[in-house]
Design an enzyme around this catalytic site. Structure first.
Site, PDB file in Angstrom:
ATOM      1  N   TYR A 141       0.855  -1.200   0.000  1.00  0.00           N
ATOM      2  CA  TYR A 141       0.000   0.000   0.000  1.00  0.00           C
ATOM      3  C   TYR A 141       0.890   1.249   0.000  1.00  0.00           C
ATOM      4  O   TYR A 141       0.704   2.163  -0.820  1.00  0.00           O
ATOM      5  CB  TYR A 141      -0.923  -0.002   1.227  1.00  0.00           C
ATOM      6  N   LYS A 145       1.464   4.207  -2.949  1.00  0.00           N
ATOM      7  CA  LYS A 145       1.239   5.644  -2.769  1.00  0.00           C
ATOM      8  C   LYS A 145       2.531   6.425  -3.069  1.00  0.00           C
ATOM      9  O   LYS A 145       2.478   7.568  -3.536  1.00  0.00           O
ATOM     10  CB  LYS A 145       0.753   5.928  -1.345  1.00  0.00           C
TER      11      LYS A 145
HETATM   12  N1  LIG Z   1      -8.339   7.390   5.841  1.00  0.00           N
HETATM   13  C1  LIG Z   1      -7.046   7.597   5.996  1.00  0.00           C
HETATM   14  O1  LIG Z   1      -6.529   7.637   7.131  1.00  0.00           O
HETATM   15  C2  LIG Z   1      -6.162   7.817   4.791  1.00  0.00           C
HETATM   16  C3  LIG Z   1      -4.817   8.127   5.022  1.00  0.00           C
HETATM   17  C4  LIG Z   1      -3.995   8.319   3.929  1.00  0.00           C
HETATM   18  C5  LIG Z   1      -4.495   8.237   2.648  1.00  0.00           C
HETATM   19  N2  LIG Z   1      -5.802   7.933   2.443  1.00  0.00           N
HETATM   20  C6  LIG Z   1      -6.276   7.856   1.053  1.00  0.00           C
HETATM   21  O2  LIG Z   1      -7.431   8.644   0.899  1.00  0.00           O
HETATM   22  C7  LIG Z   1      -8.271   8.101  -0.127  1.00  0.00           C
HETATM   23  C8  LIG Z   1      -9.681   7.922   0.414  1.00  0.00           C
HETATM   24  O3  LIG Z   1      -9.613   6.983   1.476  1.00  0.00           O
HETATM   25  P1  LIG Z   1     -10.794   6.721   2.537  1.00  0.00           P
HETATM   26  O4  LIG Z   1     -10.142   6.610   3.853  1.00  0.00           O
HETATM   27  O5  LIG Z   1     -11.910   7.645   2.319  1.00  0.00           O
HETATM   28  O6  LIG Z   1     -11.168   5.213   2.107  1.00  0.00           O
HETATM   29  P2  LIG Z   1     -12.542   4.447   1.956  1.00  0.00           P
HETATM   30  O7  LIG Z   1     -13.519   4.938   2.963  1.00  0.00           O
HETATM   31  O8  LIG Z   1     -12.191   2.997   1.908  1.00  0.00           O
HETATM   32  O9  LIG Z   1     -13.014   4.930   0.509  1.00  0.00           O
HETATM   33  C9  LIG Z   1     -12.311   4.534  -0.642  1.00  0.00           C
HETATM   34  C10 LIG Z   1     -13.136   4.886  -1.863  1.00  0.00           C
HETATM   35  O10 LIG Z   1     -12.481   4.401  -3.038  1.00  0.00           O
HETATM   36  C11 LIG Z   1     -13.433   3.714  -3.849  1.00  0.00           C
HETATM   37  N3  LIG Z   1     -12.820   2.688  -4.676  1.00  0.00           N
HETATM   38  C12 LIG Z   1     -11.959   1.706  -4.288  1.00  0.00           C
HETATM   39  N4  LIG Z   1     -11.646   0.926  -5.319  1.00  0.00           N
HETATM   40  C13 LIG Z   1     -12.318   1.436  -6.409  1.00  0.00           C
HETATM   41  C14 LIG Z   1     -12.415   1.058  -7.770  1.00  0.00           C
HETATM   42  N5  LIG Z   1     -11.766  -0.023  -8.256  1.00  0.00           N
HETATM   43  N6  LIG Z   1     -13.185   1.795  -8.595  1.00  0.00           N
HETATM   44  C15 LIG Z   1     -13.874   2.869  -8.130  1.00  0.00           C
HETATM   45  N7  LIG Z   1     -13.820   3.287  -6.850  1.00  0.00           N
HETATM   46  C16 LIG Z   1     -13.057   2.560  -6.002  1.00  0.00           C
HETATM   47  C17 LIG Z   1     -14.431   3.132  -2.842  1.00  0.00           C
HETATM   48  O11 LIG Z   1     -15.739   2.984  -3.383  1.00  0.00           O
HETATM   49  P3  LIG Z   1     -16.353   1.628  -3.954  1.00  0.00           P
HETATM   50  O12 LIG Z   1     -15.899   0.517  -3.046  1.00  0.00           O
HETATM   51  O13 LIG Z   1     -17.831   1.881  -3.971  1.00  0.00           O
HETATM   52  O14 LIG Z   1     -15.832   1.522  -5.334  1.00  0.00           O
HETATM   53  C18 LIG Z   1     -14.518   4.264  -1.816  1.00  0.00           C
HETATM   54  O15 LIG Z   1     -15.471   5.225  -2.198  1.00  0.00           O
HETATM   55  C19 LIG Z   1      -7.613   6.783  -0.548  1.00  0.00           C
HETATM   56  O16 LIG Z   1      -6.853   6.967  -1.707  1.00  0.00           O
HETATM   57  C20 LIG Z   1      -6.709   6.455   0.627  1.00  0.00           C
HETATM   58  O17 LIG Z   1      -5.623   5.637   0.258  1.00  0.00           O
HETATM   59  C21 LIG Z   1      -6.649   7.708   3.488  1.00  0.00           C
END
Ligand SMILES: NC(=O)c1ccc[n+]([C@@H]2O[C@H](COP(=O)([O-])OP(=O)(O)OC[C@H]3O[C@@H](n4cnc5c(N)ncnc54)[C@H](OP(=O)(O)O)[C@@H]3O)[C@@H](O)[C@H]2O)c1
Length: 222
Positions: A141, A145
């Protein structure tokens, strides 16, 4: 403005979509768009960014209804938390495809619809920021990134001539489903809507100040 947000179905992407659709046209992409209610500003598309099926409807809509795109936020991401000796080849493919290859291909397809001054924002992670604290189970992961971050620097250079800016926000911990499943006992300092507001303002204005930058957005790690 016309804005595309991937991963709009839940978490940070959902909050981004809700906030930005108050004043802008949003194309909201996720596999599951059941939480997104279509209105004049909000156009949900159920679309797996790793597949080509569904892309015709999306690109027809962009061509016929919007004409151009001002901002792309590559927010969709996937995290499979496994130690290095448990990760399967499929797990690796899924993370590299979703977190690196799909955003790259989407950029390739969307740049022809972007005018001078458009902004591409790639959502990275502190795990993929060089020199940051690293965590067990997040090797691929974090590497994915990091790849997205360097892609940002390279694409900013490639798109300089046509005046399109590309930046990467390396997010710190934010309370979402992804964080809960990776770190069940941890409570993040930010809620999804708080992080979303920062990303939204950055997407609207950050390209006046930054291009080709990887910016840490974190008051703590993970
Ligand atoms: N939360 C944190 O602490 C954190 C920290 C660092 C970085 N991030 C980054 O921030 C971003 C958002 O994360 P989040 O925490 O909001 O995660 P999340 O709640 O798991 O949401 C991820 C989103 O990506 C979509 N997704 C995943 N695979 C997909 C695909 N093949 N096609 C279309 N949509 C897809 C999912 O929707 P569906 O399943 O409906 O497709 C969901 O809406 C990510 O890139 C994550 O790596 C998050």
């Amino acid at each position: 403005m016309n804005i595309i947000i991937t991963g709009a179905g839940k978490g940070i992407g959902y909050e981004l979509t809700k906030y930005l659709s108050e004043n802008h046209n949003i194309i909201a992409i996720s596999r599951d768009v059941s939480q997104l209610k279509k209105n004049d500003n909000l156009h949900p598309f159920s679309y797996d960014i790793n597949l080509t099926e569904g892309s015709n409807t999306l690109f027809d809509f962009i061509k016929t209804k919007l004409g151009h795109i001002d901002i792309l936020i590559n927010n969709a991401g996937i995290l499979i938390n496994k130690s290095y000796n448990q990760l399967l080849s499929n797990d690796i493919d899924e993370m590299l495809n979703t977190n690196v290859k799909a955003p790259f291909l989407l950029i390739q397809k969307l740049v022809p619809f972007m005018k001078k001054g458009s902004h591409i924002v790639n959502i990275g992670s502190m795990g993929g920021f060089q020199g940051s604290a690293k965590f067990l189970g997040l090797s691929i992961y974090s590497a994915s990134k990091a790849a997205l971050a360097i892609l940002t620097e390279c694409l900013a250079e490639e798109l300089k001539d046509i005046d399109i800016q590309v930046n990467c926000l390396a997010l710190g911990a934010t309370q979402t489903e992804m964080l809960r499943s990776a770190f069940p006992d941890y409570t993040a300092p930010l809620k999804a809507f708080e992080m979303a507001r920062f990303i939204a303002e950055f997407a609207l204005n950050g390209n006046k100040y930054f291009n080709g930058k990887i910016l840490p957005v974190s008051i703590s790690t993970p």
